[in-house]
Write an enzyme that holds these catalytic residues in place. Sequence first.
Site, short mmCIF file in Angstrom:
data_model
loop_
_atom_site.label_atom_id
_atom_site.label_comp_id
_atom_site.label_asym_id
_atom_site.label_seq_id
_atom_site.Cartn_x
_atom_site.Cartn_y
_atom_site.Cartn_z
N ASP A 30 0.85 -1.18 0.00
CA ASP A 30 0.00 0.00 0.00
C ASP A 30 0.89 1.25 0.00
O ASP A 30 1.90 1.31 0.70
CB ASP A 30 -0.90 0.00 1.23
CG ASP A 30 -2.04 1.01 1.12
OD1 ASP A 30 -3.20 0.58 1.01
OD2 ASP A 30 -1.76 2.23 1.13
N HIS A 97 -11.53 -0.56 -7.48
CA HIS A 97 -11.10 -1.88 -7.99
C HIS A 97 -10.98 -2.73 -6.73
O HIS A 97 -10.17 -2.41 -5.84
CB HIS A 97 -9.77 -1.75 -8.74
CG HIS A 97 -9.22 -3.03 -9.28
ND1 HIS A 97 -8.84 -3.19 -10.61
CD2 HIS A 97 -8.95 -4.22 -8.68
CE1 HIS A 97 -8.36 -4.41 -10.79
NE2 HIS A 97 -8.41 -5.06 -9.63
N HIS A 99 -10.25 -4.76 -3.63
CA HIS A 99 -8.96 -5.08 -3.03
C HIS A 99 -9.14 -5.52 -1.59
O HIS A 99 -10.01 -5.03 -0.89
CB HIS A 99 -7.99 -3.88 -3.11
CG HIS A 99 -8.57 -2.60 -2.62
ND1 HIS A 99 -9.42 -1.84 -3.40
CD2 HIS A 99 -8.44 -1.93 -1.45
CE1 HIS A 99 -9.77 -0.76 -2.73
NE2 HIS A 99 -9.20 -0.79 -1.53
P1 5GP Z 1 -9.68 1.82 0.11
O1 5GP Z 1 -9.83 3.07 0.91
O2 5GP Z 1 -10.28 1.97 -1.26
O3 5GP Z 1 -10.16 0.59 0.83
O4 5GP Z 1 -8.12 1.59 -0.03
C1 5GP Z 1 -7.37 2.11 -1.08
C2 5GP Z 1 -5.94 1.94 -0.67
O5 5GP Z 1 -5.14 2.10 -1.82
C3 5GP Z 1 -5.45 2.97 0.35
O6 5GP Z 1 -4.94 2.30 1.49
C4 5GP Z 1 -4.37 3.75 -0.40
O7 5GP Z 1 -3.29 4.09 0.43
C5 5GP Z 1 -3.97 2.78 -1.49
N1 5GP Z 1 -3.53 3.40 -2.72
C6 5GP Z 1 -4.15 4.42 -3.39
N2 5GP Z 1 -3.48 4.71 -4.52
C7 5GP Z 1 -2.42 3.85 -4.57
C8 5GP Z 1 -1.35 3.67 -5.51
O8 5GP Z 1 -1.24 4.36 -6.53
N3 5GP Z 1 -0.45 2.69 -5.23
C9 5GP Z 1 -0.54 1.91 -4.11
N4 5GP Z 1 0.41 0.98 -3.93
N5 5GP Z 1 -1.53 2.07 -3.21
C10 5GP Z 1 -2.46 3.02 -3.44
ZN ZN Z 2 -9.24 -1.97 -12.21
#
Ligand code: 5GP
Ligand code: ZN
Length: 113
Positions: A30, A97, A99
């Site tokens: 992350d 997407h 995850h």
């Molecule tokens: P969500 O809030 O959608 O559950 O988590 C998205 C996660 O993706 C966050 O923890 C954020 O730090 C991570 N993230 C967002 N953009 C990127 C990126 O470009 N690269 C990586 N490795 N992590 C990302």
């Molecule tokens: Zn995607």
Amino acid sequence: MDDCIFCKLANGEIPTEMVYQDDRIACFKDASPQAPVHVLMVPKRHIASLDDLTPEDEELMGYMMLKIKDIASSLGLENGYRAVINCGEDGQQTVKHLHIHILGKRKLTWPPG
Ligand code: 5GP
Ligand code: ZN
């Protein structure tokens, strides 16, 4: 999907620190870690969220669930860890997407905020 950052990371279009990958899934660090270990496991095929799953995804999701412990073990999380899927606005899903967050190497609090 053309405009999806996780599609690009999972398919190698944008380089990232990959922890694991095979033909179906990718797991990378992350960018903004919330624990000493914080990785994201994603399907290589674009699926926007838990709400977008169809019966066809049943095997893939089972595969991902079973891979969590292997990745956790490879990252040294023998003392435990947390696997989290955020969904939708209230779930604070920011990247559309699907995850699975895998977090560990610190005592995680409950409930999450
Ligand atoms: P969500 O809030 O959608 O559950 O988590 C998205 C996660 O993706 C966050 O923890 C954020 O730090 C991570 N993230 C967002 N953009 C990127 C990126 O470009 N690269 C990586 N490795 N992590 C990302
Ligand atoms: Zn995607």
